[in-house]
Design an enzyme around this catalytic site. Structure first.
Site, PDB file in Angstrom:
ATOM      1  CG  HIS A 118      -1.778  -1.029   1.298  1.00  0.00           C
ATOM      2  ND1 HIS A 118      -3.134  -1.379   0.823  1.00  0.00           N
ATOM      3  CD2 HIS A 118      -2.035  -1.994   2.239  1.00  0.00           C
ATOM      4  CE1 HIS A 118      -2.999  -2.671   1.077  1.00  0.00           C
ATOM      5  NE2 HIS A 118      -2.433  -3.201   1.680  1.00  0.00           N
ATOM      6  CB  SER A 169      13.279  21.768 -14.824  1.00  0.00           C
ATOM      7  OG  SER A 169      13.566  23.422 -15.144  1.00  0.00           O
ATOM      8  CE  LYS A 226      11.986  19.908 -11.208  1.00  0.00           C
ATOM      9  NZ  LYS A 226      10.732  18.585 -11.308  1.00  0.00           N
ATOM     10  CD  GLU A 255       9.987  12.365 -15.243  1.00  0.00           C
ATOM     11  OE1 GLU A 255       8.195  13.288 -15.621  1.00  0.00           O
ATOM     12  OE2 GLU A 255      10.442  12.359 -14.441  1.00  0.00           O
TER      13      GLU A 255
END
Ligand code: ARG
Length: 457
Positions: free
Chosen positions: A156, A277, A283, A290
């Site tokens: 979970h 970024s 970043k 992804e």
């Protein structure tokens, strides 16, 4: 422009209609398979006396010439000739004259295109199987280096019990093993020849389908000519196997994305597999993970597109089936690309062992140890669960962890507790003790690594 099939037509379609119907922009990817199929077919025509041996030789020479040009990127295709099959026939005739027109004797584009796709998938599925094996090797190497690296295991997405990082990586090894088995098993359905099924009903020429099958290294032939030209099950199966594998890769992507977040800090990706970024200087984004997670969606899409295309089709060939190709090509590219990225991404992954270990000491993932401890001393597990649950609650109230409670506090909760509990709740001990078959105990993980090594032989 006069069509190769133009005899019964009074006018030629407008250019934009031609463009709408043409598949050459994408089926040119089948150029080498198409030539291979034609070489086998024409050899058979010569052998069976359907065309003169000299004519067969002439056509073969022409086809080999086209092959050489194709390999050097020298063939120019035109939308006027619709698809790869007619383009190559036209180029052949340009090359060797009207005798080239004998190539299509006893054959239809319907069995031709099916043959091309069987050949194409046969090669690519073998390539994918090899890539899966390399990725499994990469996972295994990482696992070997991380047997005693411990981190919280989750259910979970809540910390559950500590585990060995190698054990976690090996979970993916075995998923990929099943993926590989599925691809491998599908090869026997991919590796059969539809060549010679004709348009749908076979042919009046005395062809030898077994000879062409043998030349193309197929293991057998379709038993039924209608089935041979209508069947796209092998592509559906490929898309389905790919979807399943992409789902596995996507789950690992999700974990990597979580693990390299500031919240987890369990791993760091090599710079090659991350991007910055344009605005925020700090970043480091896990773009490749992804993207693979994102591309999983398009592979599922291709599976559903093809199933939907096929569901209402009467036998045998229908032009709808031209829609089978782009999704297949795209899936091959996506699956092969994703595996290649993963091999590099996991191979270069920096594992932050200390952060992982620290996480196991700042949570309650050792609570099961305490419950098991009491149960081993005779307390019914359900009662033990309750006792430990209360201790966890006490800790949360005090802002401490189970290791911070005193022996007196433990003994107040149950007289069964003695001083050895502190050793018991140590995360390292907790992992080491889980030596049931398939468990995360270090000795079991070492056995699993040996089994995985063997599976790759
Ligand atoms: N371009 C067609 C396809 O990809 C080839 C088969 C065409 N056959 C036909 N009878 N129109 O499906």
């Amino acid at each position: 422009m006069k069509k190769l099939w133009g005899g019964r037509f009074q006018k030629t379609p407008e250019k934009w209609v031609d463009e709408f119907g043409a598949s050459i922009s994408f089926d040119k990817e089948l150029v080498l398979e198409d030539l291979e199929g034609s070489l086998a077919h024409v050899h058979m025509l010569g052998q069976c006396g359907i065309i003169e041996p000299a004519e067969a030789e002439q056509i073969k020479t022409g086809l080999l010439l086209l092959k050489e040009k194709a390999e050097n990127g020298k063939l120019v295709f035109s939308v006027d000739y619709e698809d790869i099959h007619l383009n190559l026939e036209k180029l052949l005739i340009d090359e060797i004259g009207p005798v080239g027109g004998k190539l299509h004797t006893g054959r239809s584009r319907n069995d031709q295109v099916a043959t091309d796709m069987h050949l194409y998938l046969k090669n690519h599925v073998k390539e994918i199987i090899q890539l899966i094996t390399s990725f499994q090797q990469t996972l295994l190497e990482k696992a070997k280096a991380n047997v005693e690296t411990i981190l919280p295991g989750y259910t979970h997405l809540q910390r559950a019990q500590p585990i060995s990082f190698a054990h976690h990586l090996l979970a993916y090894f075995w998923m990929l093993e099943r993926d590989k088995q599925r691809f491998d098993e599908s090869l026997k359905r991919i590796n059969i020849s539809p060549l010679g099924c004709g348009a749908l009903a076979g042919t009046t020429f005395p062809i030898d389908r077994h000879l062409t099958a043998e030349l193309l290294q197929f293991e057998g032939i379709y038993e039924n000519s209608l089935d041979g030209v209508s069947d796209r099950d092998f592509i559906v199966e490929f898309l389905s196997n790919s979807s399943l594998m992409m789902m596995h890769l996507s789950r690992l992507c999700e974990e990597l994305i979580l693990w390299c977040s500031q919240e987890f800090q369990f791993v760091e990706l090599d710079d090659t597999y991350a991007t910055g970024s344009s605005m925020m200087p700090q970043k480091k984004n896990p773009d490749m993970a992804e993207l693979i997670r994102g591309k999983t969606g398009r592979v599922y899409g291709h599976l559903f597109a093809l199933l939907t295309t096929l569901k209402g089709l009467p036998l045998a060939y229908n032009k709808d089936m031209q829609e089978d190709k782009e999704g297949m090509f795209d899936t091959v590219r996506t699956v092969e690309g994703s595996l290649q990225i993963f091999i590099g991404m996991i191979g270069t992954l920096k594992v932050k062992k200390e952060k992982m270990k620290k996480a196991t000491t700042e949570d309650f993932s050792n609570a099961t140890e305490l419950a098991d401890y009491l149960a081993k001393k005779g307390m019914p597990f359900r009662e033990a669960h309750e006792v430990v649950g209360k201790l966890v609650y006490t800790c949360i109230e005090k802002g401490i962890y189970l290791k911070d409670l005193s022996l007196e506090e433990y003994q107040d909760a149950s007289s069964l507790f003695t001083s050895d509990i502190f050793e018991t709740i140590d995360p390292y001990t907790a992992v080491a003790k889980r030596i049931s078959d398939g468990g995360t105990g270090f000795s079991k993980v070492k056995e699993a690594i040996a089994k995985a090594d063997k599976a790759l032989l």
